[in-house]
Design a protein around this motif. Structure first.
Motif, mmCIF file in Angstrom:
data_model
loop_
_atom_site.group_PDB
_atom_site.id
_atom_site.type_symbol
_atom_site.label_atom_id
_atom_site.label_comp_id
_atom_site.label_asym_id
_atom_site.label_seq_id
_atom_site.Cartn_x
_atom_site.Cartn_y
_atom_site.Cartn_z
ATOM 1 N N ALA A 192 1.715 1.750 -3.581
ATOM 2 C CA ALA A 192 0.558 2.235 -4.337
ATOM 3 C C ALA A 192 0.337 3.717 -4.067
ATOM 4 O O ALA A 192 -0.065 4.472 -4.952
ATOM 5 C CB ALA A 192 -0.686 1.427 -3.967
ATOM 6 N N GLY A 193 0.623 4.158 -2.836
ATOM 7 C CA GLY A 193 0.389 5.545 -2.454
ATOM 8 C C GLY A 193 1.458 6.502 -2.940
ATOM 9 O O GLY A 193 1.204 7.692 -3.077
ATOM 10 N N GLU A 194 2.673 6.002 -3.199
ATOM 11 C CA GLU A 194 3.782 6.912 -3.473
ATOM 12 C C GLU A 194 4.392 6.809 -4.867
ATOM 13 O O GLU A 194 5.211 7.636 -5.242
ATOM 14 C CB GLU A 194 4.894 6.708 -2.429
ATOM 15 N N GLN A 235 -3.212 5.156 4.373
ATOM 16 C CA GLN A 235 -2.188 4.928 3.363
ATOM 17 C C GLN A 235 -2.700 5.136 1.957
ATOM 18 O O GLN A 235 -1.981 5.597 1.069
ATOM 19 C CB GLN A 235 -1.731 3.460 3.430
ATOM 20 N N TYR A 236 -3.954 4.729 1.747
ATOM 21 C CA TYR A 236 -4.426 4.592 0.371
ATOM 22 C C TYR A 236 -5.939 4.510 0.407
ATOM 23 O O TYR A 236 -6.506 3.897 1.308
ATOM 24 C CB TYR A 236 -3.840 3.299 -0.210
ATOM 25 N N ARG A 272 11.978 8.025 -2.287
ATOM 26 C CA ARG A 272 12.349 9.144 -3.168
ATOM 27 C C ARG A 272 13.398 8.692 -4.180
ATOM 28 O O ARG A 272 14.357 8.015 -3.830
ATOM 29 C CB ARG A 272 12.945 10.309 -2.348
ATOM 30 N N ARG A 276 0.824 -1.215 0.000
ATOM 31 C CA ARG A 276 0.000 0.000 0.000
ATOM 32 C C ARG A 276 0.854 1.259 0.000
ATOM 33 O O ARG A 276 0.466 2.283 -0.583
ATOM 34 C CB ARG A 276 -0.935 -0.028 1.219
ATOM 35 N N GLU A 277 2.027 1.216 0.655
ATOM 36 C CA GLU A 277 2.928 2.362 0.602
ATOM 37 C C GLU A 277 3.336 2.653 -0.839
ATOM 38 O O GLU A 277 3.374 3.800 -1.277
ATOM 39 C CB GLU A 277 4.194 2.103 1.447
ATOM 40 N N ARG A 289 -4.601 9.967 1.623
ATOM 41 C CA ARG A 289 -3.309 9.522 2.130
ATOM 42 C C ARG A 289 -2.631 10.648 2.908
ATOM 43 O O ARG A 289 -2.601 11.790 2.453
ATOM 44 C CB ARG A 289 -2.407 9.084 0.970
ATOM 45 N N ASP A 309 18.157 14.767 -3.529
ATOM 46 C CA ASP A 309 18.396 13.428 -4.071
ATOM 47 C C ASP A 309 17.723 12.315 -3.271
ATOM 48 O O ASP A 309 17.945 11.133 -3.533
ATOM 49 C CB ASP A 309 19.899 13.154 -4.184
ATOM 50 N N GLY A 310 16.911 12.682 -2.280
ATOM 51 C CA GLY A 310 16.156 11.674 -1.549
ATOM 52 C C GLY A 310 16.928 10.962 -0.446
ATOM 53 O O GLY A 310 16.401 10.026 0.164
#
Lengths: 311, 451
Positions: A35-37, B237-238, A183, A32-33, B310, B416-417
């Protein structure tokens, strides 16, 4: 023994979870993480038990909605026919979309060359990487488990790959709590391993609990095999047996399912899930040690393949 | 000696314990981990053969069990552990996930990582040396990360003639120190990892010790607690909206319950907006249930059609966290590049990532002696410090002491994360109870210190 603020040992609270429920919840959270990101996630689906487990968890995570991911299979051209049949049936049953990256096509086009030992597992990396670039997948789910192999024991759940799909184990992001950092820059992608914390035994126990169907080759059956480097390989067009290798019929099953040229069967009379679980619990060999020629090449074979972009 | 451990009997209904080990090779950590894995039959023949072969190739006489966990080429070449290694083993009573953290290299970053998901930490000391700087550092990390259970394994008891007074003195000193930092439960066990005393089997040399072996303790320590006392928290989350002929109107909020218990019919607030509604249904991966609890992954359906997405948090209407844009926290800096005052970052908290700016770094902390260094200007890799952060959007943030899951966050480099910093909102160490403070003596002064 000095104890401060003692909690009675072994107390059972009503809000306990079994280890399978805990692992299931963790995997669902990871799906789910993503799918969300992420924009374009894909599940690597080979028809092997770990990818079947992943798909089952993904179906549960988003029910009653469909799984918001497509599937990708890197077809070595040496796959077991039973597994390909299972793959196609599963895709149709759940209305999924399947991409296939074909090692055979790369060889036919002269972009990859067959190795002297006939093993095609290492050849999967280029078609996989190019499929990821071509379809602009930004998250790629793999069924790798940390208990499988010592390089995988150091893998993150979210593992950043550069545009060449390379893994740099010394530059991994520390992963704290359940906060997964996905990211990435354009062109980079993240490999995601939702069943990192499962062991082979957990996988089988969960398959039994959930009543998940598997390809028949995971259970004991009679098969024509020959011995190469201590492993029972299936005879086939891929290049075996050689002249001096004697074919015999044995009762075997597969503990892992990969390329036919380097995946060995084990002697077994485990015909049911119960039998398989009993057999694994008593086994003195790891599944890769028992069945994978490619991991025996060197102490760092898996690490080297992973660095280059392998699963 | 392993007759009591039979993985074949492991049932599908055992519980899961995540724990971390801290200590250096010199303390015998590899030996302890190796023995737990070996005696629970988690190391298989081909792995042992590979280790034996690799050890021989290095000219070592005995198999080096550290090679089991040191998976990377560089680790094996240098004979050091670079990274947290996760190991898996099981007994008939419980499944274990062990985060094995190196003692020397990048120790703070790695131990913080391992401890962040651990419900128990094993701290090793050498009985000949007792509590040393490193021991205090490990206790401080366990306390900072709020690991609920700490085991002090006093190793190499065979080298001090299995003498009770030696053990008792170390146990007393460590317990006082850790309790002063707010560690809620400490269990001290005298062991010899090499000889196998009190690791899996009870020792034949220490009649004076009546407590559990390390494995017995790992098997019986409670992994669940009374969740009704926790603040219930559900980060969304979703959003699940099938929009199919079969489910035209289904709208569910998927997430993993971060803390506590949720029930159908309960009134909940949606944060940060603050709107309230009622839980209409809970779908627990295939079945509708009346009640669900942490850490279950579920889908919650709400009675009212309000805006939820979310990054939002559901909490009981009468027990919702305050919403804030000003975060004060204790952090562990995990990146190789520093964190400086004025730096623009991303802050990732539960399922929400927002822009933020580091307003201040009031102090840095030395874990060895808990001494503080005011206004360091920046934090570098493995530093522990206090930071003040201002976020661009409001967060429903708990104190880490009240909720590990909803009180923790990451700071991320937007360029850059890179994961820069791991943060824990609120005060550093738990409040000292009267009893523990008394036992801790002078150490309590350090714990009350607010840096």
């Amino acid at each position: 023994m000095s104890t401060v603020a003692t909690v009675p040992e072994g107390t059972v609270h009503p809000y306990a979870l079994s280890h399978l429920d805990s692992l299931e919840s963790e995997a669902v959270h990871i799906f789910r993480e993503v799918a969300g990101e992420f924009e374009r996630p894909v599940i690597l689906f080979s028809g092997g038990k770990d990818s079947i487990l992943m798909l089952h968890l993904a179906l549960k995570a988003f029910a009653p909605a469909p799984v918001p991911f497509t599937l990708l299979h890197v077809d070595t051209g040496h796959n077991f026919p039973e597994v390909l049949e299972y793959r196609d049936r599963t895709v149709a049953e759940h209305g999924l979309r399947l991409h296939v990256a074909s090692v055979q096509e790369y060889i036919d086009a002269g972009k990859l060359r067959e190795r002297p030992d006939g093993t095609r597992n290492p050849l999967q990396t280029v078609p996989l990487t190019e499929a990821i670039q071509q379809h602009r997948f930004d998250a790629v789910f793999g069924g790798g488990r940390r208990d499988e192999e010592k390089a995988r024991a150091k893998e993150r759940v979210f593992s950043l790959r550069d545009e060449f799909s390379q893994w740099d184990p010394r530059r991994q992001r520390p992963e704290l709590w359940q906060l997964y950092n996905g990211r990435h820059a354009p062109g980079e992608h993240v490999r995601v391993f939702p069943i990192s914390n499962w062991t082979e035994l957990d996988v089988w126990q969960y398959i039994e609990r959930e009543g998940i169907e598997l390809p028949g080759i995971y259970f004991a059956h009679e098969r024509e095999v020959f011995n190469r480097s201590g492993m029972w390989l299936t005879a086939g067009d891929w290049g075996g047996p050689k002249e001096h290798e004697k074919v015999e019929t044995r009762q075997v099953r597969y503990r892992t399912v990969g390329d036919m040229s380097c995946t060995g069967a084990v002697d077994s009379d485990a015909t049911t899930l119960d039998d398989v679980i009993t057999e694994i619990a008593a086994s003195r060999l790891t599944e890769r040690g028992a069945t994978r020629a490619d991991d025996k090449m060197s102490e760092a074979a898996m690490e080297d393949r992973k660095r280059e972009g392998y699963f | 000696m392993t007759a009591s451990v039979q993985p074949a009997e492991q049932s599908a209904a055992t519980t899961l314990l995540r724990f971390a080990t801290a200590g250096s090779v010199d303390d015998g950590k590899s030996t302890l981990v190796g023995r737990l894995l070996h005696d629970s039959k988690s190391v298989l023949t081909d792995q042992l053969e590979a280790v034996a072969l690799a050890s021989t190739n290095r000219g070592q006489e005995a198999p080096d069990l550290a090679l089991l966990t040191d998976g990377l080429r560089a680790e094996r070449e240098q004979g050091i552990t670079i990274d947290v290694a996760y190991r898996y083993f099981a007994t008939p009573r419980r499944r274990f996930i062990l985060a094995d953290t190196p003692g020397h290299v990048q120790y703070t970053r790695n131990m913080v990582t391992g401890a962040s998901t651990a419900e128990l930490a094993v701290v090793l000391v050498d009985a000949r040396n007792g509590v040393v700087e490193q021991t205090r550092r490990h206790a401080a990390v366990a306390a900072l990360l709020r690991v609920p259970h700490v085991v002090l394994a006093v190793n190499k008891m065979d080298l001090v003639e299995y003498a009770e007074p030696v053990f008792a003195a170390i146990a007393e000193e460590f317990t006082a120190y850790a309790a002063s930092l707010g560690v809620p439960e400490i269990t001290a066990i005298p062991i010899s990892a090499l000889a196998g005393d009190n690791v899996v089997e009870p020792s034949a040399h220490m009649d004076w010790y009546g407590g559990p072996t390390v494995l017995e303790h790992l098997e019986t320590v409670p992994v669940s607690h009374d969740l009704t006392e926790c603040h219930a928290r559900f980060p969304v989350q979703y959003v699940i909206r099938p929009q199919t002929a079969e489910h035209p109107d289904y709208r569910g909020y998927a997430g993993q319950i971060a803390a506590g218990v949720f029930r159908v019919g309960e009134t909940v607030s949606v944060l940060p907006s603050g709107r309230t509604t009622t839980i209409e249904g809970i779908d627990a991966l295939g079945e509708s249930v009346g009640v669900a609890w942490a850490p279950q992954s579920v889908t919650i359906r709400l009675a009212d059609d309000i805006d939820v997405s979310r990054g939002d948090l559901l909490a009981p209407a009468d027990d919702a966290p305050a919403v804030t844009q000003d975060v004060e926290a204790t952090v562990c800096h995990v990146a190789d590049r520093p964190l400086a005052v004025g730096q623009r970052v991303l802050l990732k908290h539960t399922t929400r990532t927002v822009k933020a700016i580091v307003k201040d770094i009031p102090s840095r902390l030395t874990l060895d002696d808990l001494s503080q260094h005011p206004a360091p200007g920046q934090l570098v890799a493995n530093d522990i410090g206090r930071v003040v952060v201002r976020t661009a959007e409001p967060l429903a943030l708990d104190a880490y002491a009240a909720s590990r899951r909803t009180g923790s966050f990451l700071l991320i480099d937007p360029a850059d994360g890179t994961t820069l910093t791991a943060g824990m909102a609120g005060a550093s160490f738990a409040a000292v109870t009267a009893g523990a403070a008394e036992a801790a003596g002078t150490a309590a002064d350090d714990a009350e210190w607010d840096f």
